[in-house]
Design a protein around this motif. Structure first.
Motif, PDB file in Angstrom:
ATOM      1  N   LEU A   1      16.185   5.458  -6.752  1.00 63.14           N
ATOM      2  CA  LEU A   1      15.863   4.316  -5.900  1.00 63.14           C
ATOM      3  C   LEU A   1      14.891   3.379  -6.609  1.00 63.14           C
ATOM      4  CD1 LEU A   1      16.194   2.961  -3.137  1.00 63.14           C
ATOM      5  CD2 LEU A   1      14.320   4.393  -2.295  1.00 63.14           C
ATOM      6  N   VAL A   2      13.884   3.934  -7.272  1.00 61.90           N
ATOM      7  CA  VAL A   2      12.941   3.117  -8.036  1.00 61.90           C
ATOM      8  C   VAL A   2      13.681   2.381  -9.156  1.00 61.90           C
ATOM      9  CG1 VAL A   2      10.921   3.185  -9.563  1.00 61.90           C
ATOM     10  CG2 VAL A   2      10.965   4.582  -7.481  1.00 61.90           C
ATOM     11  N   LEU A   3      14.622   3.069  -9.805  1.00 62.06           N
ATOM     12  CA  LEU A   3      15.412   2.435 -10.867  1.00 62.06           C
ATOM     13  C   LEU A   3      16.228   1.271 -10.317  1.00 62.06           C
ATOM     14  CD1 LEU A   3      16.778   2.287 -13.667  1.00 62.06           C
ATOM     15  CD2 LEU A   3      18.358   4.059 -12.867  1.00 62.06           C
TER      16      LEU A   3
ATOM     17  N   PHE B   1       9.402   2.628   1.950  1.00 62.69           N
ATOM     18  CA  PHE B   1      10.442   2.189   1.014  1.00 62.69           C
ATOM     19  C   PHE B   1      11.244   3.384   0.496  1.00 62.69           C
ATOM     20  CE2 PHE B   1      11.257   1.652  -3.617  1.00 62.69           C
ATOM     21  CZ  PHE B   1      12.294   0.739  -3.543  1.00 62.69           C
ATOM     22  N   LEU B   2      10.556   4.497   0.218  1.00 71.39           N
ATOM     23  CA  LEU B   2      11.215   5.692  -0.303  1.00 71.39           C
ATOM     24  C   LEU B   2      11.778   6.583   0.805  1.00 71.39           C
ATOM     25  CD1 LEU B   2       8.643   6.655  -3.084  1.00 71.39           C
ATOM     26  CD2 LEU B   2      10.858   5.538  -3.400  1.00 71.39           C
ATOM     27  N   ASP B   3      11.472   6.227   2.058  1.00 66.74           N
ATOM     28  CA  ASP B   3      11.933   6.990   3.218  1.00 66.74           C
ATOM     29  C   ASP B   3      11.395   8.421   3.192  1.00 66.74           C
ATOM     30  OD1 ASP B   3      13.205   7.373   5.633  1.00 66.74           O
ATOM     31  OD2 ASP B   3      15.132   7.934   4.734  1.00 66.74           O
ATOM     32  N   VAL B   4      10.085   8.545   2.924  1.00 68.96           N
ATOM     33  CA  VAL B   4       9.393   9.832   2.992  1.00 68.96           C
ATOM     34  C   VAL B   4       8.090   9.618   3.750  1.00 68.96           C
ATOM     35  CG1 VAL B   4      10.376  10.713   0.842  1.00 68.96           C
ATOM     36  CG2 VAL B   4       8.219   9.454   0.777  1.00 68.96           C
ATOM     37  N   ASP B   5       7.490  10.709   4.230  1.00 71.44           N
ATOM     38  CA  ASP B   5       6.177  10.563   4.850  1.00 71.44           C
ATOM     39  C   ASP B   5       5.095  10.729   3.792  1.00 71.44           C
ATOM     40  OD1 ASP B   5       5.807  13.325   4.379  1.00 71.44           O
ATOM     41  OD2 ASP B   5       6.574  13.852   6.346  1.00 71.44           O
TER      42      ASP B   5
ATOM     43  N   ASP C   1       0.846  -1.188   0.000  1.00 72.03           N
ATOM     44  CA  ASP C   1       0.000   0.000   0.000  1.00 72.03           C
ATOM     45  C   ASP C   1       0.887   1.244   0.000  1.00 72.03           C
ATOM     46  OD1 ASP C   1       0.968   0.134   2.623  1.00 72.03           O
ATOM     47  OD2 ASP C   1      -0.806  -0.849   3.445  1.00 72.03           O
ATOM     48  N   LEU C   2       0.249   2.412   0.070  1.00 71.69           N
ATOM     49  CA  LEU C   2       1.009   3.656   0.004  1.00 71.69           C
ATOM     50  C   LEU C   2       1.896   3.854   1.229  1.00 71.69           C
ATOM     51  CD1 LEU C   2      -1.589   6.108  -1.566  1.00 71.69           C
ATOM     52  CD2 LEU C   2       0.272   4.876  -2.668  1.00 71.69           C
TER      53      LEU C   2
ATOM     54  N   HIS D   1      -0.159   3.602  -9.376  1.00 67.93           N
ATOM     55  CA  HIS D   1      -0.467   4.979  -9.762  1.00 67.93           C
ATOM     56  C   HIS D   1       0.586   5.950  -9.229  1.00 67.93           C
ATOM     57  CE1 HIS D   1      -4.240   5.027 -11.941  1.00 67.93           C
ATOM     58  NE2 HIS D   1      -4.748   4.132 -11.113  1.00 67.93           N
ATOM     59  N   THR D   2       0.978   5.775  -7.972  1.00 65.42           N
ATOM     60  CA  THR D   2       1.926   6.708  -7.366  1.00 65.42           C
ATOM     61  C   THR D   2       3.321   6.536  -7.957  1.00 65.42           C
ATOM     62  OG1 THR D   2       0.614   6.651  -5.333  1.00 65.42           O
ATOM     63  CG2 THR D   2       2.839   7.536  -5.176  1.00 65.42           C
ATOM     64  N   LEU D   3       3.754   5.303  -8.189  1.00 67.93           N
ATOM     65  CA  LEU D   3       5.049   5.082  -8.839  1.00 67.93           C
ATOM     66  C   LEU D   3       5.064   5.711 -10.233  1.00 67.93           C
ATOM     67  CD1 LEU D   3       5.795   1.383  -7.816  1.00 67.93           C
ATOM     68  CD2 LEU D   3       7.157   3.390  -7.188  1.00 67.93           C
ATOM     69  N   ALA D   4       3.964   5.543 -10.962  1.00 68.51           N
ATOM     70  CA  ALA D   4       3.885   6.141 -12.300  1.00 68.51           C
ATOM     71  C   ALA D   4       3.942   7.665 -12.217  1.00 68.51           C
ATOM     72  CB  ALA D   4       2.602   5.696 -12.995  1.00 68.51           C
ATOM     73  N   ALA D   5       3.282   8.242 -11.213  1.00 69.98           N
ATOM     74  CA  ALA D   5       3.304   9.694 -11.057  1.00 69.98           C
ATOM     75  C   ALA D   5       4.690  10.202 -10.693  1.00 69.98           C
ATOM     76  CB  ALA D   5       2.296  10.110  -9.986  1.00 69.98           C
ATOM     77  N   LEU D   6       5.427   9.444  -9.896  1.00 69.58           N
ATOM     78  CA  LEU D   6       6.785   9.845  -9.526  1.00 69.58           C
ATOM     79  C   LEU D   6       7.725   9.858 -10.730  1.00 69.58           C
ATOM     80  CD1 LEU D   6       7.264   7.861  -6.186  1.00 69.58           C
ATOM     81  CD2 LEU D   6       7.142  10.354  -6.416  1.00 69.58           C
ATOM     82  N   CYS D   7       7.438   9.029 -11.718  1.00 64.84           N
ATOM     83  CA  CYS D   7       8.363   8.843 -12.847  1.00 64.84           C
ATOM     84  C   CYS D   7       7.920   9.558 -14.114  1.00 64.84           C
ATOM     85  CB  CYS D   7       8.538   7.349 -13.139  1.00 64.84           C
ATOM     86  SG  CYS D   7       9.297   6.421 -11.785  1.00 64.84           S
TER      87      CYS D   7
END
Length: 434
Positions: free
Chosen positions: A179-181, A127-131, A120-121, A248-254
């Protein structure tokens, strides 16, 4: 879930198009409560639906029946799909009153490759170390990057070249994309024909299958990164196994949408139209890998086409190459049709067909016999080194490279890699620099 079980939701969604295919709060609330119900059976889903609606409408029974018939197991990774399926049935009134809402966490059903499990989000943020707030900010859900007049609020910096736009993410977003890469995209296999931006492959491996061939054909994909839409990026992450919100969120980040003030400098209407929609930014570390993965089916079809023509095929980013003995016009026409069918476009002015008597050049290398840098490039580099030795490095650095000496060393390694005598001459000139 079997193939047959996948078809039923798709059929219902197609049947509902044009009627009740728009998802309302009632459709979403029913989908959420169904997925939050521990027992995936008729009585439990009916009771949960009655609770959410605050009443017992007659139409709920047929809806539950259709859901259970279509989904033998709860689609816990696809709440939006389930809501769309409920809407497509055409039984739920579009303005259905919702008495209560029950939130449902998504979770992974099956990971296709050895990529991190992100249910989930909250898991994605960890995983990304953000809130959560920063995750929304970098995913740009409110499209501040596109609408903000102040560049300080944007996630990207923009620079036009003659034919393309470099959209460079700022450091924090770049680190998230990296990091996603490294942890996600780098673990998904690319097609063997893809050589650009692939570890262990390069321009030399790209050209190696085309050396000494009677005919070499080169096609160029127009606006390669800008032509990859956010829906295709989302589809890739969904295909990897990530639940809808995570994908959706991964796609938006990229991906990004280019601001209107930047688009005013676009060299063509077609490029501006593509950049106006969410697309892969050329300049983001994640974009080359995503483009390669999304082009997997294109590579597979073009490799199959090459086999039919008795040709070899490889791709380096937006360069497509075929070689062998074949009817070149027929191959170009067939390849262009496949490219268009896969959502890309061949640049018509950059198609090249070269015979053995011509200079056959791919990705900057002449491939008539063995891969070699053209003589003209060697001569240009030698002239730059002479100028630098005579007048100094700043005078020779007409392109304003930030580390000109390192740039020259890299160009010498490239030009002299397969030509020892050229490499030795260039090395002597480089050693004489002040």
């Amino acid at each position: 879930m079997s193939t047959a079980q996948h078809r039923r939701p798709d059929a219902a969604l197609r049947a509902g198009q044009g009627r009740h295919d728009r998802v309302s709060s009632g459709h979403a609330a029913l989908a959420d409560v169904f997925l939050a119900t521990p027992a995936w059976e008729r009585k439990a889903l009916l009771d949960a639906g009655y609770e959410v609606l605050g009443r017992r409408p007659r139409w709920l029974g047929p809806v539950v029946t259709a859901v259970l018939d279509a989904y033998r197991a709860p689609p816990v990774d696809r709440p939006r799909e389930l809501a769309s399926f409920v809407a497509a049935l055409g039984r739920v009134p579009p303005r259905t009153h919702v008495a209560v809402r029950r939130a449902v966490p998504t979770r992974v059903v099956r990971m296709r490759w050895d990529t991190p499990r992100l249910d989930d989000l909250a898991a994605l943020a960890a995983f990304l170390d953000v809130d959560g707030d920063h995750l929304d900010w970098y995913a740009d859900r409110r499209e501040i990057n596109r609408s903000a007049p102040d560049g300080a609020l944007r996630h990207y910096r923009y620079a036009w070249t003659p034919t393309r736009l470099i959209e460079a993410p700022k450091p924090r977003l770049r680190s998230l994309q990296r990091l996603v890469l490294d942890e996600v995209l780098g673990r998904i296999p690319v097609h063997p024909a893809a050589h650009g931006f692939v570890p262990g492959r390069d321009v030399r491996t790209f050209t190696s299958v085309h050396l000494g061939k009677s005919t070499v054909v080169r096609l160029d994909l127009a606006a390669f990164f800008a032509g990859v839409t956010v829906s295709r990026v989302y589809g890739l992450f969904r295909g990897a196994g990530y639940p809808e919100p995570v994908a959706h969120t991964l796609a938006a980040l990229c991906t990004t949408r280019t601001p209107p003030d930047v688009l005013r400098s676009a060299p063509s209407f077609l490029l501006a139209a593509r950049l106006r929609q969410p697309h892969l930014p050329q300049g983001a570390p994640s974009s080359p890998a995503l483009a390669n993965l999304i082009a997997f089916r294109l590579d597979r079809r073009l490799a199959g086409l090459a086999v039919r023509f008795g040709a070899a095929y490889s791709r380096y980013a937006d360069d497509l190459a075929f070689s062998g003995s074949f009817d070149a016009p027929r191959l170009v026409a067939a390849a262009s049709a496949i490219v268009a069918d896969e959502g890309f476009q061949v640049h018509p002015l950059k198609t090249r067909v070269r015979g053995r008597a011509d200079r056959q050049q791919l990705a900057g290398l002449v491939v008539n016999e063995h891969a070699a840098v053209p003589r003209a490039e060697y001569d240009r580099l030698r002239a730059i080194l002479h100028t630098a030795a005579r007048d100094g490095l700043p005078a020779a650095n007409r392109a304003n490279h930030p580390d000109f000496r390192a740039y020259l060393a890299g160009r010498i390694a490239w030009v002299g890699r397969d030509h020892p005598s050229r490499a030795a001459k260039l090395a002597r000139l480089f050693a004489a620099l002040p």
